[in-house]
Design a protein around this motif. Sequence first.
Motif, PDB file in Angstrom:
ATOM      1  N   ASN A  85       0.826  -1.216   0.000  1.00 32.37           N
ATOM      2  CA  ASN A  85       0.000   0.000   0.000  1.00 32.37           C
ATOM      3  C   ASN A  85       0.855   1.259   0.000  1.00 32.37           C
ATOM      4  O   ASN A  85       0.506   2.254  -0.649  1.00 32.37           O
ATOM      5  N   GLN A  86       1.991   1.239   0.705  1.00 30.61           N
ATOM      6  CA  GLN A  86       2.904   2.388   0.680  1.00 30.61           C
ATOM      7  C   GLN A  86       3.505   2.567  -0.717  1.00 30.61           C
ATOM      8  O   GLN A  86       3.626   3.694  -1.202  1.00 30.61           O
ATOM      9  N   LEU A  87       3.879   1.461  -1.351  1.00 30.04           N
ATOM     10  CA  LEU A  87       4.460   1.536  -2.689  1.00 30.04           C
ATOM     11  C   LEU A  87       3.444   2.021  -3.718  1.00 30.04           C
ATOM     12  O   LEU A  87       3.800   2.764  -4.645  1.00 30.04           O
ATOM     13  N   ILE A  88       2.195   1.618  -3.565  1.00 32.71           N
ATOM     14  CA  ILE A  88       1.145   2.038  -4.508  1.00 32.71           C
ATOM     15  C   ILE A  88       0.949   3.549  -4.452  1.00 32.71           C
ATOM     16  O   ILE A  88       0.686   4.190  -5.468  1.00 32.71           O
ATOM     17  N   LYS A  89       1.110   4.133  -3.263  1.00 27.21           N
ATOM     18  CA  LYS A  89       0.925   5.584  -3.101  1.00 27.21           C
ATOM     19  C   LYS A  89       2.005   6.391  -3.821  1.00 27.21           C
ATOM     20  O   LYS A  89       1.779   7.539  -4.180  1.00 27.21           O
ATOM     21  N   LYS A  90       3.171   5.780  -4.011  1.00 30.73           N
ATOM     22  CA  LYS A  90       4.251   6.471  -4.716  1.00 30.73           C
ATOM     23  C   LYS A  90       3.996   6.406  -6.218  1.00 30.73           C
ATOM     24  O   LYS A  90       3.289   5.538  -6.708  1.00 30.73           O
ATOM     25  N   LYS A  91       4.602   7.330  -6.936  1.00 35.18           N
ATOM     26  CA  LYS A  91       4.455   7.309  -8.401  1.00 35.18           C
ATOM     27  C   LYS A  91       5.169   6.071  -8.932  1.00 35.18           C
ATOM     28  O   LYS A  91       6.343   5.848  -8.676  1.00 35.18           O
ATOM     29  N   GLN A  92       4.432   5.291  -9.686  1.00 38.07           N
ATOM     30  CA  GLN A  92       4.962   4.058 -10.272  1.00 38.07           C
ATOM     31  C   GLN A  92       4.650   4.056 -11.759  1.00 38.07           C
ATOM     32  O   GLN A  92       3.678   4.658 -12.193  1.00 38.07           O
TER      33      GLN A  92
END
Length: 176
Positions: A85-92
């Motif tokens: 969930n933290q990674l999803i919040k970052k621009k990917q």
Amino acid sequence: MTNFKPLALTIIFCFFVSSHCTIIIPKNNNGNLIQQTCKQTPNYEICIQYLKSDPRSSDADITGLALIMVDIIKSKANTTLNKINQLIKKKQEPSQKEALNSCAGRYKAILVADVPKSVAALKQGDPKFAEDGANDAAVEATTCENGFKGKSPLSNENIAMHDVAAITAAIVKQLL
């Protein structure tokens, strides 16, 4: 008759002393069961590490050891889902975001389906369904890992989940 008094006194004394003594029996050391159980898993060292770190293992039977391992699956799934969930919040980039979303669904499935199914099965004495739940968790982690094109940001978590789930399945299999 003169020998009777000392003998009688000795018997009475021994009875009195023994009736007022407490026999100290050492607490059950479950290390041997843990070692025997872990020897039948795919990763002895990790199995020992997890089980010996949990105080419940000191007096657990094999079902109890399996339940401890299911709790570890649950903990690892929660930790991994939080990271996802933290990674999803970052621009990917889109493919990375898609893989992360897929992994989120897989780890939710572990938490919502596999863990409760395994706990219920173990508590009801139906280990086959618990084994299936643990194997499913291993498959979910592997599928998550394979969903990334290139380097996965979840490799450590997926490997750890796969290992714990495989160990759990092997422990549960001992109940069959």
